[in-house]
Scaffold this motif. Sequence first.
Motif, mmCIF file in Angstrom:
data_model
loop_
_atom_site.group_PDB
_atom_site.id
_atom_site.type_symbol
_atom_site.label_atom_id
_atom_site.label_comp_id
_atom_site.label_asym_id
_atom_site.label_seq_id
_atom_site.Cartn_x
_atom_site.Cartn_y
_atom_site.Cartn_z
ATOM 1 N N CYS A 72 -4.009 -33.103 -31.915
ATOM 2 C CA CYS A 72 -3.716 -32.178 -30.815
ATOM 3 C C CYS A 72 -4.718 -31.036 -30.749
ATOM 4 O O CYS A 72 -4.884 -30.410 -29.688
ATOM 5 C CB CYS A 72 -2.296 -31.631 -30.936
ATOM 6 N N ASN A 73 -5.400 -30.748 -31.867
ATOM 7 C CA ASN A 73 -6.393 -29.671 -31.890
ATOM 8 C C ASN A 73 -7.823 -30.173 -31.731
ATOM 9 O O ASN A 73 -8.760 -29.363 -31.696
ATOM 10 C CB ASN A 73 -6.275 -28.888 -33.200
ATOM 11 N N ALA A 106 -12.551 -27.374 -38.097
ATOM 12 C CA ALA A 106 -11.380 -26.588 -37.725
ATOM 13 C C ALA A 106 -11.562 -25.102 -38.000
ATOM 14 O O ALA A 106 -11.972 -24.697 -39.086
ATOM 15 C CB ALA A 106 -10.158 -27.109 -38.475
ATOM 16 N N HIS A 118 -9.495 -22.430 -35.392
ATOM 17 C CA HIS A 118 -8.160 -22.114 -34.891
ATOM 18 C C HIS A 118 -7.342 -23.406 -34.835
ATOM 19 O O HIS A 118 -7.632 -24.301 -34.058
ATOM 20 C CB HIS A 118 -8.234 -21.500 -33.498
ATOM 21 N N GLY A 119 -6.315 -23.463 -35.675
ATOM 22 C CA GLY A 119 -5.481 -24.658 -35.695
ATOM 23 C C GLY A 119 -5.956 -25.653 -36.733
ATOM 24 O O GLY A 119 -7.147 -25.778 -37.005
ATOM 25 N N SER A 129 -2.112 -27.043 -27.864
ATOM 26 C CA SER A 129 -2.852 -26.950 -29.127
ATOM 27 C C SER A 129 -2.782 -25.532 -29.664
ATOM 28 O O SER A 129 -2.295 -24.613 -28.990
ATOM 29 C CB SER A 129 -4.320 -27.349 -28.919
ATOM 30 N N GLU A 130 -3.320 -25.361 -30.877
ATOM 31 C CA GLU A 130 -3.424 -24.033 -31.477
ATOM 32 C C GLU A 130 -4.825 -23.450 -31.314
ATOM 33 O O GLU A 130 -5.121 -22.398 -31.863
ATOM 34 C CB GLU A 130 -3.109 -24.124 -32.975
ATOM 35 N N THR A 131 -5.679 -24.110 -30.572
ATOM 36 C CA THR A 131 -7.092 -23.736 -30.542
ATOM 37 C C THR A 131 -7.381 -22.607 -29.559
ATOM 38 O O THR A 131 -6.648 -22.394 -28.594
ATOM 39 C CB THR A 131 -7.960 -24.940 -30.141
#
Length: 611
Positions: free
Chosen positions: A84-85, A76, A78-79, A122-124
């Motif tokens: 979900c990531n 990990a 980003h996120g 997602s936060e990616t």
Amino acid sequence: MCGIVGGVSKTDLVPMILEGLQRLEYRGYDSAGLAILGADADLLRVRSVGRVAELTAAVVERGLQGQVGIGHTRWATHGGVAECNAHPMISHEQIAVVHNGIIENFHALRAHLEAAGYTFTSETDTEVIAHLVHHYRQTAPDLFAATRRAVGDLRGAYAIAVISSGDPETVCVARMGCPLLLGVADDGHYFASDVAALLPVTRRVLYLEDGDVAMLQRQTLRITDQAGASRQREEHWSQLSAAAVDLGPYRHFMQKEIHEQPRAVADTLEGALNSQLDLTDLWGDGAAAMFRDVDRVLFLASGTSHYATLVGRQWVESIVGIPAQAELGHEYRYRDSIPDPRQLVVTLSQSGETLDTFEALRRAKDLGHTRTLAICNVAESAIPRASALRFLTRAGPEIGVASTKAFTTQLAALYLLALSLAKAQGHLNDVQQADHLDALRQLPGSVQHALNLEPQIQGWAARFASKDHALFLGRGLHYPIALEGALKLKEISYIHAEAYPAGELKHGPLALVDRDMPVVVIAPNDRLLEKLAANMQEVHARGGELYVFADSDSHFNASEGVHVMRLPRHAGLLSPIVHAIPVQLLAYHAALVKGTDVDRPRNLAKSVTVE
């Protein structure tokens, strides 16, 4: 990051992807996933948080099959660690992407894509790539063209792979700053971030360069730059054996690699010993002329490799008599430095893909430094290819995240560098050279002698495992070994550990010492031993418990609160290599007692391809 694998085959690709992901587990990760184009070109995806074994169970439960696919293990950035990531990322159920690296302009790209109607789940930073490819595929003639357009918008480091339900016979890949290679076989074409992942299907590999974009189909392989101009990459036959990346009789890869060090050091030294320190044979064409005029040395590295350079710096100044400095690559890159055209810039990296170090090398070259040398364990990696000279440490694959044999073989290479510079500059006569080479011939035996102390070190480790903190002390050449010992302990046992030059103890760290703070001392029988003994008395007088790694010819005696373990006789300038062994074993066995994941410690990755 951290690992990618996949391809196009005439048979079901799912077993190959899952096995490839298992072979990439050593790089460190927290989630995994794969995407396959099914029989009707449907895009099917499975992701899971945790180990590849959990992903495998989910894939088997769904009965996934397909001849075109991509897989990923994620560390990990980003996120957070959440399904979900996890990769692959999908856009409109049509485009799937896996990605190693960091997209630096992803905020701007995301805002642009959201304005264009794309929804993010997602936060990616990776999800912007999937949407970009989908966006360009609306007007591009095929997935290859869309991928080239998409990577033209990216800023940062990446290795990506893309599949599309609209292009059911194609995988597109691209590289910039992160490792990526292609595999060629009779039944198709494959890609991975590490050759180990391709061994079950092929040994024929091509290494992509920065800026390459490739299209893989079952019978077709095409490589271009982002503009579409053709590029040619030489095919290599990988010498890596499947046995080299298998665990064998050991409990962990770290244990295996610790015990491989006598052979790894011997293999690394073999060329120098056989050639009597022939500079061209060791370092390449032009080495003798380059070394003759060098007036200083700059070492660039990160992590464990940086600690090796702290020893190498002292060897260069002692043996060659010229100034040397050791800098962290990620710090050197961003500071103002004064170029010296006669300076030798030496980079160290186990993988040859460490982004911090690669960018520091690029910075040095931009400043006009042409005298560059890479010391690396992977011949076809980016840093050696970007350097004027190279030296391959022959450690073999290092799977455990915590470096062991890579460290000691780097030290061996740095000692050879110091001797080579001294020879080129006329500071090493025949008698001195013979003495140094004789000492090197004895080194693997001394390393084995240190390994034989493992049963006693296990006893120490049992006492360490209950502690929350530890101090490591060393002086001179052995202060970097103290740093390495502290790093190993905290990396895999999660015990907080710090290292200091022993003389610094009284300037602050002594305040931490009590009976619950074990103090590990690297105490070779050298000219600083008496000074070190005085520093040990400072600890003992304050109730601290000492664990001393001494040489067999020193005169330390165990007493209450002072535990002494004797290594071989003092190895002179080569002593740091011998003393590295017991601190590795101490960390390993402390981690065993604590029950941590030795080969894949939390939050860490083997190949660091982000800043």
